[in-house]
Design an enzyme around this catalytic site. Structure first.
Site, short mmCIF file in Angstrom:
data_model
loop_
_atom_site.label_atom_id
_atom_site.label_comp_id
_atom_site.label_asym_id
_atom_site.label_seq_id
_atom_site.Cartn_x
_atom_site.Cartn_y
_atom_site.Cartn_z
N SER A 22 0.80 -1.20 0.04
CA SER A 22 -0.18 0.05 0.00
C SER A 22 0.87 1.34 0.04
O SER A 22 0.09 2.33 0.02
CB SER A 22 -0.99 -0.10 1.34
OG SER A 22 -0.48 -0.32 2.26
N HIS A 154 -39.95 23.82 -11.02
CA HIS A 154 -39.94 23.03 -12.40
C HIS A 154 -39.03 23.71 -13.43
O HIS A 154 -39.38 23.60 -14.71
CB HIS A 154 -41.37 22.92 -12.70
CG HIS A 154 -42.34 22.40 -11.57
ND1 HIS A 154 -42.72 21.13 -11.21
CD2 HIS A 154 -42.90 23.19 -10.51
CE1 HIS A 154 -43.33 21.10 -10.21
NE2 HIS A 154 -43.73 22.20 -9.80
N SER A 275 -13.59 25.67 -27.95
CA SER A 275 -13.83 24.35 -28.84
C SER A 275 -12.74 24.39 -29.79
O SER A 275 -12.43 25.64 -30.40
CB SER A 275 -15.12 24.65 -29.30
OG SER A 275 -15.06 23.57 -30.63
N LYS A 281 -17.28 29.23 -29.37
CA LYS A 281 -17.76 28.77 -28.17
C LYS A 281 -16.96 28.95 -27.03
O LYS A 281 -15.71 29.12 -26.85
CB LYS A 281 -17.32 27.04 -28.27
CG LYS A 281 -18.43 26.49 -29.29
CD LYS A 281 -19.94 26.57 -28.64
CE LYS A 281 -20.25 25.81 -27.39
NZ LYS A 281 -20.14 24.29 -27.85
N GLU A 288 -18.81 21.93 -15.20
CA GLU A 288 -19.15 20.62 -15.74
C GLU A 288 -18.49 19.65 -14.99
O GLU A 288 -18.79 18.53 -14.51
CB GLU A 288 -18.94 20.51 -17.27
CG GLU A 288 -20.12 21.34 -18.11
CD GLU A 288 -19.76 21.69 -19.48
OE1 GLU A 288 -20.71 21.13 -20.43
OE2 GLU A 288 -18.70 21.81 -19.76
N1 ARG Z 1 -1.27 -1.30 5.17
C1 ARG Z 1 -2.35 -1.95 5.95
C2 ARG Z 1 -3.53 -1.11 5.94
O1 ARG Z 1 -3.72 -0.15 5.33
C3 ARG Z 1 -1.65 -1.71 7.41
C4 ARG Z 1 -2.03 -2.78 8.36
C5 ARG Z 1 -1.69 -4.05 8.06
N2 ARG Z 1 -1.91 -4.92 9.29
C6 ARG Z 1 -1.77 -6.12 8.85
N3 ARG Z 1 -2.31 -6.94 9.88
N4 ARG Z 1 -1.54 -6.80 7.70
O2 ARG Z 1 -4.57 -1.63 6.32
#
Ligand code: ARG
Length: 440
Positions: A22, A154, A275, A281, A288
Site C-alpha cells: 500500500s 420546475h 472548442s 464557443k 461541468e
Molecule cells: N497497510 C495496512 C492497511 O492499510 C496496514 C495494516 C496492516 N496490518 C496487517 N495486519 N497486515 O490496512
C-alpha cells in the site's frame, strides 16, 4: 523487506508483493505515522518498556526521518509493504538494534488506525476552511449583486427573487456541511493506539499518555472496535458526497445561467475553455467537471461501504482499500471547493438579462392575486381571476403591468390605480416577509 519473515520459508511471488503493497497510496501518512510512533515511544518510556536513553534515541531517529522526508533527502519508495514498514525499517537502519523495540506493545492494526484517525481529523479542518472560503465567496458575490431575478420551480419562471438570496441558499447548504464535518471530527477523535492487534497487550501500558500527546479526547472503549472501525471515513465521505451534491446543483445553475438562453452570468475566461472547431464557443468546463466529479466521490463512498459490509471482526486486509477511496474523495472535494470559490469570485452578473427574464414571465401574477386578496377577494377566486388575466395578456402579447386599469377592471372591479405599485417587481421584494431577500 518484511516485518514478519519469521514463520515463512519461501518468498512471496513478485506480483503478490506488488498487489499487497500500500506504499504508493499510504505514503502520505508519514507525518501521522511518525507522530504516532513518537507518542508510542514516549509511552514506552513512561511504562518502563524502554530506558529514557533508548527512548531519546528512537525519538531523535524518528525526527530525523521526518526532517529528511520533508527536505526531499529521503524518498518514500522501494519494496516495502506500507508506510509503517518503511519508517520502522528506516529507523532501525539509522539507530541500530534499539529500533527493533519500537513495535513492543503495538500492532500495525492499531498503528494504521491511529494514523488514519489523525489524518482524517487534520483534514477535517482543511475541508472546513475550504467550505468557509466558498461560503464567503457566495455571500460576497450576492451582496455585491443583490439584483432581482426570476426564481424557478420546475425550471419554469415562478416569482421574483434576488440573486443574493439565491446564492444565499447555497451558502446555507455549505454551512450545514461544515457543521456535519465538524461533528464527524468530534466523533472520530478517540485514540485506538493500545488496542494492539485486536486484544490489547499484556504489557502494562498507559493509553492516557498517547491519548494526551496525540490530542485525542479519550482512548477507545473497546479493543476490537478500535482496530475495526472505519465508520468515521464513511461518515466523512458521506459529508463529502453531500458537499459535492450541493456543488453539483450549483454547477448546473451556473451552466444554465451562462448559456445563451439565459445569459444571467458570464463565467470568467479563467474557468472556461474553448472548442477546437467552433470558434465562438466558450464552455463552462469547470462547472461541468465539478458536476461530473460528484459521481466519482459517490463512487468512493459506495466502494468503501461495500468493502466493509461483510467483514468479520476485527482487522482484515480488505480494509487497506479505505485509503485510496478516502484520499481520492478528499482530494476531489478540496479541488472542487477551491475552483468553485474562484469561479464565484470572478463571475459577472448580467443584471439586464435577469430583468428582461422577469418581464417576460408573469412573475408578478401571484402578487396580483395577493392584491385582490388585500381588496377582499378570497384567494381561490383571486387565483382564478388572475388566470383569466394571463390568458388575455398572452393573446395581447402584454405583461400584466402593461394593461390599463380599464382592461383590468373587466376581470375584477376591485382593481384600482394602486395595483401598479403593488405589482412592481422591485417593490414586490420589499413587501411582507420578502424583505428578507433584500437583506444580504
Ligand atoms: N497497510 C495496512 C492497511 O492499510 C496496514 C495494516 C496492516 N496490518 C496487517 N495486519 N497486515 O490496512
Amino acid at each position: 523487506m518484511k516485518l514478519w519473515g519469521g514463520r515463512f520459508s519461501s518468498k512471496a511471488d513478485e506480483i503478490m508483493e506488488k498487489f499487497n503493497s500500500s506504499l504508493p497510496v499510504d505514503y502520505r501518512l508519514y507525518r501521522e505515522d511518525i507522530a504516532g510512533s513518537i507518542a508510542h515511544v514516549t509511552m514506552q518510556v513512561h511504562s518502563d518498556l524502554l530506558s529514557p536513553e533508548e527512548g531519546e534515541l528512537l525519538v531523535n531517529g524518528l525526527q530525523s526521518i521526518l526532517a529528511d522526508i520533508e527536505s526531499g533527502e529521503l524518498k518514500i519508495e522501494g519494496n516495502y509493504e506500507d508506510i509503517h514498514s518503511f519508517i520502522e525499517m528506516n529507523l532501525t537502519e539509522r539507530v541500530g538494534e534499539t529500533g527493533k523495540k519500537l513495535h513492543t506493545a503495538r500492532s500495525r492494526n492499531d498503528q494504521v488506525a491511529v494514523d488514519m484517525r489523525q489524518y482524517a481529523r487534520n483534514q477535517t479542518s482543511v475541508v472546513m476552511d475550504a467550505l468557509q472560503v466558498l461560503i464567503d465567496s457566495l455571500e460576497a458575490k450576492g451582496k455585491a449583486n443583490n439584483v432581482i431575478m426570476p426564481g424557478y420551480t420546475h425550471l419554469q419562471r415562478a416569482q421574483v427573487v434576488t440573486f443574493g438570496h439565491h446564492l444565499g441558499a447555497y451558502a446555507q447548504m455549505f454551512k450545514r456541511d461544515k457543521k456535519r464535518v465538524q461533528n464527524a471530527a468530534e466523533i472520530l477523535n478517540e485514540n485506538p493506539l493500545g488496542c494492539g492487534a485486536l486484544a490489547g497487550t499484556t504489557h502494562d501500558i498507559n493509553r492516557q499518555v498517547t491519548t494526551a500527546l496525540l490530542g485525542f479526547d479519550k482512548p477507545v472503549d473497546n479493543f476490537l472496535d478500535g482496530v475495526s472501525d472505519r465508520d468515521y471515513l464513511v461518515e466523512l465521505m458521506s459529508d463529502f458526497s453531500l458537499i459535492m451534491m450541493h456543488m453539483s446543483r450549483l454547477s448546473e445553475e451556473l451552466i444554465l445561467w451562462s448559456s445563451q438562453e439565459f445569459r444571467f452570468i458570464t463565467i470568467s475566461d479563467a474557468y472556461s475553455t474553448g472548442s477546437s472547431i467552433m470558434p465562438q464557443k466558450k464552455n463552462p468546463d469547470a462547472a461541468e467537471l465539478i458536476r461530473g466529479k460528484t459521481g466519482r466521490v459517490y463512487g468512493s463512498l459506495f466502494a468503501l461501504l461495500t468493502t466493509l459490509k461483510g467483514l468479520p471482526l476485527t482487522y482484515n486486509k480488505d480494509m487497506q482499500e479505505d485509503k485510496e477511496q478516502f484520499f481520492d474523495a478528499l482530494d476531489t472535494v478540496l479541488d472542487c471547493l477551491e475552483i468553485m470559490s474562484k469561479m464565484i469570485d470572478t463571475l459577472q452578473v448580467n443584471e439586464k438579462h435577469m430583468k428582461a427574464a422577469i418581464k417576460g414571465g408573469f412573475l408578478n401574477a401571484t402578487e396580483v392575486a395577493d392584491y385582490l386578496v388585500a381588496k377582499g377577494t378570497p384567494f381561490r377566486d383571486a387565483h382564478e381571476i388572475v388566470g383569466k388575466i394571463i390568458i388575455y395578456c398572452e393573446q395581447e402579447n402584454k405583461a400584466i403591468e402593461d394593461l390599463t386599469v380599464g382592461e383590468l377592471k373587466k376581470f375584477s372591479n376591485h382593481i384600482e390605480d394602486d395595483i401598479y405599485e403593488y405589482i412592481d417587481y422591485e417593490s414586490i421584494i420589499t413587501k411582507g416577509n420578502k424583505g428578507l431577500m433584500k437583506k444580504q
